[in-house]
Design a protein around this motif. Structure first.
Motif, PDB file in Angstrom:
ATOM      1  N   THR A  72       0.835  -1.202   0.000  1.00 41.20           N
ATOM      2  CA  THR A  72       0.000   0.000   0.000  1.00 41.20           C
ATOM      3  C   THR A  72       0.869   1.251   0.000  1.00 41.20           C
ATOM      4  O   THR A  72       0.600   2.223  -0.726  1.00 41.20           O
ATOM      5  N   ILE A  73       1.910   1.242   0.820  1.00 45.65           N
ATOM      6  CA  ILE A  73       2.804   2.399   0.903  1.00 45.65           C
ATOM      7  C   ILE A  73       3.526   2.622  -0.417  1.00 45.65           C
ATOM      8  O   ILE A  73       3.659   3.767  -0.885  1.00 45.65           O
ATOM      9  N   LYS A  74       3.962   1.555  -1.023  1.00 45.14           N
ATOM     10  CA  LYS A  74       4.667   1.672  -2.305  1.00 45.14           C
ATOM     11  C   LYS A  74       3.764   2.295  -3.364  1.00 45.14           C
ATOM     12  O   LYS A  74       4.194   3.179  -4.125  1.00 45.14           O
ATOM     13  N   ALA A  77       3.251   6.008  -2.498  1.00 41.59           N
ATOM     14  CA  ALA A  77       4.451   6.794  -2.790  1.00 41.59           C
ATOM     15  C   ALA A  77       4.570   7.069  -4.282  1.00 41.59           C
ATOM     16  O   ALA A  77       5.004   8.152  -4.692  1.00 41.59           O
ATOM     17  N   ALA A  78       4.165   6.110  -5.098  1.00 42.17           N
ATOM     18  CA  ALA A  78       4.203   6.305  -6.550  1.00 42.17           C
ATOM     19  C   ALA A  78       3.265   7.420  -6.990  1.00 42.17           C
ATOM     20  O   ALA A  78       3.461   8.035  -8.043  1.00 42.17           O
ATOM     21  N   ASN A 184      14.278   9.360  -3.756  1.00 40.92           N
ATOM     22  CA  ASN A 184      13.878   8.893  -5.082  1.00 40.92           C
ATOM     23  C   ASN A 184      13.904  10.073  -6.050  1.00 40.92           C
ATOM     24  O   ASN A 184      14.226  11.207  -5.664  1.00 40.92           O
ATOM     25  N   GLU A 185      13.568   9.838  -7.292  1.00 36.93           N
ATOM     26  CA  GLU A 185      13.644  10.907  -8.293  1.00 36.93           C
ATOM     27  C   GLU A 185      12.706  12.061  -7.980  1.00 36.93           C
ATOM     28  O   GLU A 185      13.037  13.230  -8.192  1.00 36.93           O
ATOM     29  N   VAL A 189      10.235  10.398  -1.421  1.00 37.80           N
ATOM     30  CA  VAL A 189      10.697   9.259  -0.620  1.00 37.80           C
ATOM     31  C   VAL A 189      12.150   9.505  -0.240  1.00 37.80           C
ATOM     32  O   VAL A 189      13.002   9.706  -1.112  1.00 37.80           O
ATOM     33  N   VAL A 190      12.418   9.488   1.060  1.00 35.09           N
ATOM     34  CA  VAL A 190      13.772   9.738   1.575  1.00 35.09           C
ATOM     35  C   VAL A 190      14.118   8.662   2.593  1.00 35.09           C
ATOM     36  O   VAL A 190      13.275   8.278   3.417  1.00 35.09           O
TER      37      VAL A 190
END
Length: 227
Positions: A72-74, A77-78, A184-185, A189-190
């Motif tokens: 779910t988090i992934k 985050a997308a 991330n780009e 996300v850190v």
């Protein structure tokens, strides 16, 4: 409206309550999330805390990546939701392929627990916008597997794209290029090895610099809500 920051607890998490207190002190609302529940209950951001998820069996973070909540988090985050992984949480993000590279045993094969000087390389992420580029902060480390490694092409790409977020000024673990944290780009996300939640109160921390990490995401969310 107060931003709601989800704090995920895995079996073996140690710093979930500390993370919740940091969110509270910064002015956010901490929301407890359980690793085996796919729901994140409408939170605005997620904080993956430190500890020893699943006892660090196999590899640190390698089992936690399969927890239901991570799917779910992934996905969230997308879509731009801010996600922070600290220490074990950073390991989980790398094992989940949400961030590049890996965290391995400290080069000296010793556990390190101490106040750590860092440089904030970029304030252009959801979790660092409260800091000017180049700001020096003091945030504790406590880890045995914190050495950041990646192939040279990946390291070059991170450097060129401004995705090295934190850098050690006195490298405690042998991390390649003194890297303490990356993004991330998109910058939402850190991951970082030092613990901002242990630098939020002058009475018990080496500084209050860690508050800036949570304050950054609250400002980021507030700015987004105002658009």
């Amino acid at each position: 409206m107060t931003a709601r920051i989800g704090i995920v607890t895995f079996p073996g998490s140690l710093d979930d309550r500390d993370a919740a207190r940091a969110v509270h002190l910064a002015g956010g609302e901490p929301v407890a999330l359980w690793h085996d529940d796919a729901q994140i209950y409408g939170v605005d951001a997620v904080y993956l805390p430190g500890g020893f998820s699943y006892g660090d069996a196999l590899r640190s973070g390698a089992i936690a990546r399969f927890s239901q909540v991570m799917d779910t988090i992934k996905a969230a985050a997308a879509q731009g939701m801010p996600v922070l992984g600290v220490c074990n949480g950073f390991q989980v993000l790398c094992e989940s392929h949400m961030l590049p590279g890996a965290l391995t045993r400290n080069a000296h094969l010793r556990y390190r627990s101490r106040p750590q000087r860092l440089r904030v390389e970029t304030g252009r992420t959801a979790w660092t916008n409260a800091f000017p580029d180049g700001a020096e902060v003091l945030i504790p480390v406590k880890h045995g597997e914190g050495r950041y490694v990646a192939d040279e092409a990946t390291l070059d790409e991170l450097e060129a794209a401004g995705r090295v977020v934190f850098r050690y000024l006195d490298n405690p673990n042998g991390s390649m290029r003194d890297i303490a944290g990356v993004s991330n780009e998109a910058g939402n996300v850190v991951g970082l090895m030092p613990h901002p939640e242990h630098a939020v109160e002058a009475l018990i921390g080496p500084s209050t610099d860690g508050l800036g990490v949570v304050a950054s995401v609250l400002a980021h969310l507030s700015e987004g809500a105002a658009r």
